[in-house]
Design an enzyme around this catalytic site. Structure first.
Site, PDB file in Angstrom:
ATOM      1  N   PRO A   1      13.639 -27.007 -26.179  1.00 35.50           N
ATOM      2  CA  PRO A   1      12.675 -26.646 -26.271  1.00 35.50           C
ATOM      3  C   PRO A   1      12.108 -25.338 -25.871  1.00 35.50           C
ATOM      4  O   PRO A   1      11.896 -24.282 -26.046  1.00 35.50           O
ATOM      5  CB  PRO A   1      11.878 -27.091 -27.519  1.00 35.50           C
ATOM      6  N   TYR A   2      11.961 -25.497 -24.634  1.00 32.97           N
ATOM      7  CA  TYR A   2      11.069 -24.682 -23.553  1.00 32.97           C
ATOM      8  C   TYR A   2      12.082 -23.944 -23.324  1.00 32.97           C
ATOM      9  O   TYR A   2      11.822 -22.238 -23.157  1.00 32.97           O
ATOM     10  CB  TYR A   2      11.185 -25.708 -22.772  1.00 32.97           C
ATOM     11  N   SER A   3      13.066 -23.567 -22.810  1.00 35.52           N
ATOM     12  CA  SER A   3      14.275 -22.815 -22.485  1.00 35.52           C
ATOM     13  C   SER A   3      14.556 -21.503 -23.512  1.00 35.52           C
ATOM     14  O   SER A   3      14.585 -20.804 -23.863  1.00 35.52           O
ATOM     15  CB  SER A   3      15.872 -23.544 -22.132  1.00 35.52           C
TER      16      SER A   3
ATOM     17  N   LYS B   1      11.284 -19.897 -24.289  1.00 34.09           N
ATOM     18  CA  LYS B   1      10.513 -18.471 -23.662  1.00 34.09           C
ATOM     19  C   LYS B   1      11.408 -18.524 -23.818  1.00 34.09           C
ATOM     20  O   LYS B   1      11.257 -16.388 -23.295  1.00 34.09           O
ATOM     21  CB  LYS B   1      10.075 -19.666 -22.096  1.00 34.09           C
TER      22      LYS B   1
END
Length: 324
Positions: free
Chosen positions: A135-137, A140
């Site tokens: 999710p973070y990758s 972003k």
């Protein structure tokens, strides 16, 4: 210059606010009374609101925005990451344009290119990971695309993305504290002996890059930021980093393939049980610690005029011997 910062109660945003407030008027988005106090300590003036409620009026009269706020957790529902990292960034861009802001600096990450692979010798031509399983990758990556697409030369709205790798140094609230906690609890374990190689970015070098981006750089472009030195192994760097806090890391290690497989199984188990807390191993952290990441910063050198202001050795020395 009048500057508006998000994430100023955190590590990167706080360091930027502290550095810039000495010679500029700095305002910072604040979600709470506790954030107000932290922001005032940096010399900035808090503006109550958040990424869900930010408006043009909050940054009216500002020349530049430095957008540091993001959800950086390794674990959590995709929709929560999307709401903060993508929708929050788009809302900031819209508010900044309406307010007449001329320059928008977005703090991105090399993780926006990461879907679980080694990243060796990458420059800014490497593609973003829009479909990353992390999710973070993924969020972003989408946030960065929105920032770069918003660049509008004719309207006088310049957007720039900085992608620091492994930010460390005084004020770090995540990496070193987590290492210390894990080591003291007897839960720290190397992955593949810690032999994966990484670049790093001392907070002073990142803040220097932010300063440069206020005046330099090409609109709509992204720039990797590192300490500009030879990559180090995770074992070498984390051992030295922990030593600055008088913590000795153990020798125990697990194979990367085993750790990644176990992390995936734990995620499945957590979902079947309906648990909301983070599992003891999460796929993103394990993947990041078991894969190499080395970056080329020639573009930042050339277009931003970037050159690191502190060496890794000096940064470690100062961290272990903080000034009074």
């Amino acid at each position: 210059m009048r500057i508006f910062i998000t994430g100023a109660s955190g590590f990167v945003g706080g360091a930027a606010a502290r550095d810039l407030s000495g010679e500029h008027t700095v305002m910072a988005l604040s979600r709470s009374a506790a954030s107000d106090a932290a922001i005032r300590e940096t010399g900035a003036e808090p503006v109550r609101g958040d990424l869900d409620t930010v408006t043009a009026d909050m940054m009216r009269g500002c020349d530049a925005v430095i957008h540091c706020a993001a959800r950086v957790d390794a674990w959590g529902p995709m929709q929560e990451f999307w709401r903060t990292n993508v929708e929050g960034t788009v809302r900031m861009l819209e508010a900044a344009r309406k307010a007449g802001v001329k320059r928008f600096i977005h703090i991105g990450t090399e993780a926006a290119l990461f879907y679980g692979q080694d990243m060796i010798g990458l420059d800014e031509k490497a593609p973003l990971a829009f479909s990353s399983p992390f999710p973070y990758s993924r969020t972003k990556a989408h946030a960065e695309r929105a920032v770069r697409a918003a660049n509008d030369t004719q309207a006088g709205f310049t957007t720039i993305v900085l992608r620091p790798r492994f930010v460390w140094g005084p004020g770090d609230k995540t990496i070193l504290p987590r290492i210390i906690d894990m080591a003291e609890a007897g839960r720290f374990t190397w992955i593949d002996g810690g032999r994966a190689r990484t670049d790093t970015a001392h907070i002073a070098n990142l803040v220097h890059a932010i300063r440069l981006a206020l005046d330099n750089g090409m609109g709509g472009e992204a720039y990797f930021i590192t300490d500009g030195e030879e990559p180090v192994t995770f074992r070498e760097f984390l051992t030295a980093l922990a030593a600055t806090a008088d913590v000795r890391l153990p020798d125990k290690s697990v194979p990367g393939a085993l750790a990644r497989a176990l992390a995936r199984l734990l995620v499945i188990a957590w979902r079947l049980m309906g648990r909301k807390d983070a599992p003891p191993l999460d796929p993103f952290s394990i993947a990041m610690m078991s894969k190499s990441c080395t970056l080329v910063i020639d573009k930042a050198n050339r277009e931003l005029g970037y050159a690191p202001v502190i060496t890794r050795a000096r940064g470690l020395q100062e961290l272990g011997n903080p000034r009074p």
